[in-house]
Scaffold this motif. Structure first.
Motif, PDB file in Angstrom:
ATOM      1  N   THR A   1       0.793  -1.338   0.080  1.00  0.00           N
ATOM      2  CA  THR A   1       0.099   0.144   0.136  1.00  0.00           C
ATOM      3  C   THR A   1       0.831   1.108  -0.068  1.00  0.00           C
ATOM      4  O   THR A   1       1.821   1.275   0.719  1.00  0.00           O
ATOM      5  N   TYR A   2       0.714   2.216  -0.781  1.00  0.00           N
ATOM      6  CA  TYR A   2       1.017   3.601  -0.686  1.00  0.00           C
ATOM      7  C   TYR A   2       0.309   4.253   0.281  1.00  0.00           C
ATOM      8  O   TYR A   2      -1.020   4.463  -0.003  1.00  0.00           O
ATOM      9  N   LYS A   3       0.940   5.210   1.259  1.00  0.00           N
ATOM     10  CA  LYS A   3       0.267   6.058   1.986  1.00  0.00           C
ATOM     11  C   LYS A   3      -0.533   7.116   1.065  1.00  0.00           C
ATOM     12  O   LYS A   3      -1.612   7.253   1.696  1.00  0.00           O
ATOM     13  N   VAL A   4       0.024   7.464   0.051  1.00  0.00           N
ATOM     14  CA  VAL A   4      -0.630   8.490  -0.527  1.00  0.00           C
ATOM     15  C   VAL A   4      -0.183   8.287  -2.042  1.00  0.00           C
ATOM     16  O   VAL A   4       0.978   7.973  -2.621  1.00  0.00           O
ATOM     17  N   VAL A   5      -1.183   8.455  -3.000  1.00  0.00           N
ATOM     18  CA  VAL A   5      -0.952   8.425  -4.361  1.00  0.00           C
ATOM     19  C   VAL A   5      -1.595   9.563  -5.057  1.00  0.00           C
ATOM     20  O   VAL A   5      -2.709  10.009  -4.957  1.00  0.00           O
ATOM     21  N   ALA A   6      -0.835  10.755  -5.533  1.00  0.00           N
ATOM     22  CA  ALA A   6      -1.295  11.706  -6.185  1.00  0.00           C
ATOM     23  C   ALA A   6      -1.143  11.772  -7.522  1.00  0.00           C
ATOM     24  O   ALA A   6      -0.132  11.448  -8.360  1.00  0.00           O
ATOM     25  N   PHE A   7      -2.171  12.105  -8.248  1.00  0.00           N
ATOM     26  CA  PHE A   7      -2.233  12.495  -9.641  1.00  0.00           C
ATOM     27  C   PHE A   7      -2.347  13.786  -9.932  1.00  0.00           C
ATOM     28  O   PHE A   7      -3.627  14.583  -9.624  1.00  0.00           O
ATOM     29  N   THR A   8      -1.279  14.667 -10.528  1.00  0.00           N
ATOM     30  CA  THR A   8      -1.439  15.940 -10.610  1.00  0.00           C
ATOM     31  C   THR A   8      -2.407  16.318 -11.591  1.00  0.00           C
ATOM     32  O   THR A   8      -3.011  17.457 -11.333  1.00  0.00           O
ATOM     33  N   HIS A   9      -2.751  15.693 -12.734  1.00  0.00           N
ATOM     34  CA  HIS A   9      -3.688  15.682 -13.408  1.00  0.00           C
ATOM     35  C   HIS A   9      -3.676  14.499 -14.483  1.00  0.00           C
ATOM     36  O   HIS A   9      -3.145  13.612 -14.148  1.00  0.00           O
ATOM     37  N   LEU A  10      -4.860  14.351 -15.302  1.00  0.00           N
ATOM     38  CA  LEU A  10      -4.945  13.187 -16.009  1.00  0.00           C
ATOM     39  C   LEU A  10      -4.375  13.175 -17.471  1.00  0.00           C
ATOM     40  O   LEU A  10      -5.103  12.174 -18.193  1.00  0.00           O
ATOM     41  N   ASP A  11      -3.548  13.683 -17.839  1.00  0.00           N
ATOM     42  CA  ASP A  11      -2.738  13.538 -19.052  1.00  0.00           C
ATOM     43  C   ASP A  11      -2.243  12.004 -19.005  1.00  0.00           C
ATOM     44  O   ASP A  11      -1.859  11.741 -18.182  1.00  0.00           O
TER      45      ASP A  11
ATOM     46  N   ILE B   1     -11.997  23.586 -19.117  1.00  0.00           N
ATOM     47  CA  ILE B   1     -11.009  22.792 -18.386  1.00  0.00           C
ATOM     48  C   ILE B   1      -9.887  22.861 -18.923  1.00  0.00           C
ATOM     49  O   ILE B   1      -9.484  22.332 -20.140  1.00  0.00           O
ATOM     50  N   ASP B   2      -8.851  23.442 -18.078  1.00  0.00           N
ATOM     51  CA  ASP B   2      -7.444  23.524 -18.506  1.00  0.00           C
ATOM     52  C   ASP B   2      -6.565  22.497 -17.530  1.00  0.00           C
ATOM     53  O   ASP B   2      -6.343  22.710 -16.494  1.00  0.00           O
ATOM     54  N   ARG B   3      -6.440  21.283 -17.925  1.00  0.00           N
ATOM     55  CA  ARG B   3      -5.743  20.099 -17.023  1.00  0.00           C
ATOM     56  C   ARG B   3      -4.576  20.721 -16.411  1.00  0.00           C
ATOM     57  O   ARG B   3      -4.063  20.631 -15.488  1.00  0.00           O
TER      58      ARG B   3
END
Length: 408
Positions: free
Chosen positions: A94-104, A229-231
């Motif tokens: 398990t990762y404590k956090v997974v951050a996706f800064t945007h969806l490109d 929307i500007d990803r």
């Protein structure tokens, strides 16, 4: 000074806590000390950074598996293998956090096959890796025309917010009031899952975790003005502040924002007198060393920064810090790559190397330690600040040189 003793640290003859001498790597059988560190993977123009936190905990910023497995000459990281091997050593799935800064795609590719997704039982195989807390910008909740991995991540973010667990959304909750209402929810019922720009991200403290995160974007000025929307403009920008041995080391993650968004961030941060939250020892470049993160014009040989970017880079950055470009090798002047409109841009790199840091401290992921045999870039965080490590064949890391640390 913290009471926490890094796992495996040794005492000096005087009894004081000494820095561990090595980092534990997956590349061989030798098992050595695991330090707080950043690993930037060599993926061409794509982003993935693993943060090794205290107590064997792991965090990921973006995920992009770009390796062509039918091409034996492909020099990009085998990302899922490296990540799985590391988790096995840390004895966790398990990762404590997974951050996706945007969806490109260059920030999400392959995520649908790597992670365990609570919303979809078909994506819960025993080899999949779990996400403790998911970080996303608010636009992830309501974007349209997503496909593939971006769509999967969006469904997971929506599921977690609706159910009320394991998610942090970067933005004011009012921005998604209409979407919340469509799910039978109110802003008040989900406000604890949002963090606005200018605030610390919940879930971490310097005292307990040795790290805290300060949100810079998405921010109110830009989101109020956007009509589409500007990803890249609405992606996650944040400062990670680590504290080891009473010393602060700051890392600025800038996603794929351009110079206009950076200018807004600087202006807002100065207005609120939070300039220290834009200090950096390590700067993860936006958009793979594109000139658009510096100024409006590429320039003939060097991109000239707008005033806010100049301040961010030249005043707030450490001359002995590191700039990381998650990108292809820098192009040679007048080459075919140099004429390509896509980054990395030689002119942008020249600005960083000539005006911001020492040239050797611009670390290009597909050219470290060299273009013929690139390896992930590892930067350790300790009482000496940030220190780049070179992974040798025998797995032991050799010190290059640290940044100048700051007292906490």
């Amino acid at each position: 000074m913290f009471d926490h003793k890094p796992n495996g640290a040794q005492q000096s003859p005087a009894g004081s806590l000494a820095r561990p001498i090595c980092t534990r790597y997956v590349l061989g059988s030798l098992r050595v000390v695991d330090m707080v560190s950043l690993t930037f993977f060599n993926l061409d123009n794509a982003d993935t950074c693993r943060i090794n936190l205290r107590d064997e905990q792991r965090m990921l910023i973006d995920y992009a598996d770009r390796l062509c497995r039918t091409d034996r000459f492909d020099k990009r990281s085998d990302l899922p293998k490296l990540l799985k091997d590391d988790l096995a050593l840390a004895k966790t799935d398990t990762y404590k956090v997974v951050a996706f800064t945007h969806l490109d795609d260059d920030h999400t590719q392959g995520a649908g096959e790597f992670f365990w997704f609570d919303h979809d039982k078909t994506r819960q195989g025993k080899d999949r890796k779990k996400i403790g807390t998911l970080w996303v910008p608010a636009c992830v909740l309501y974007e349209t025309k997503l496909k593939d991995d971006g769509k999967i991540i969006q469904k997971e973010a929506r599921h977690r917010l609706i159910e009320g667990y394991g998610i942090v959304v970067f933005s004011r909750p009012e921005r998604v009031q209409e979407w919340l209402a469509s799910q039978g929810l109110t802003v008040a019922s989900r406000k604890d899952f949002f963090v606005d720009a200018g605030k610390l991200v919940p879930g971490f403290t310097l005292g307990a975790d040795g790290v805290e995160f300060f949100a810079h974007s998405p921010h109110a000025t830009r989101t109020n003005e956007n009509k589409i929307i500007d990803r890249n403009g609405d992606s996650l920008v944040f400062q990670a502040r680590f504290q080891e041995g009473g010393v602060n080391t700051d890392v600025l993650f800038a996603a794929d924002v351009n110079h206009e968004v950076l200018a807004e961030i600087v202006d807002i941060t100065k207005y609120h007198k939070n300039e220290d939250r834009l200090h950096w020892n390590v700067y993860k470049l936006p958009h793979h060393c594109s000139y658009t993160a510096i100024g409006a014009e590429k320039g003939e040989d060097k991109t000239e920064p707008n005033p806010q970017v100049k301040w961010l880079c030249e005043t707030q950055g450490e001359k002995l810090g590191y700039i990381v470009s998650p990108s292809k090798p820098l192009p040679v002047k007048n080459s075919d790559e140099d004429r390509d409109v896509q980054p990395p841009h030689r002119e942008a790199a020249n600005y960083y190397k000539q005006d911001v840091i020492r040239p050797e401290r611009l670390l290009v992921t597909m050219a470290e330690p060299n273009e013929a045999n690139p390896k992930p870039v590892v930067i350790e965080i300790g009482r000496d600040g940030a220190t780049k490590k070179t992974i040798a064949a025998a797995t032991v890391a050799s010190v290059v040189s640290p940044t100048a640390p700051r007292a906490g």
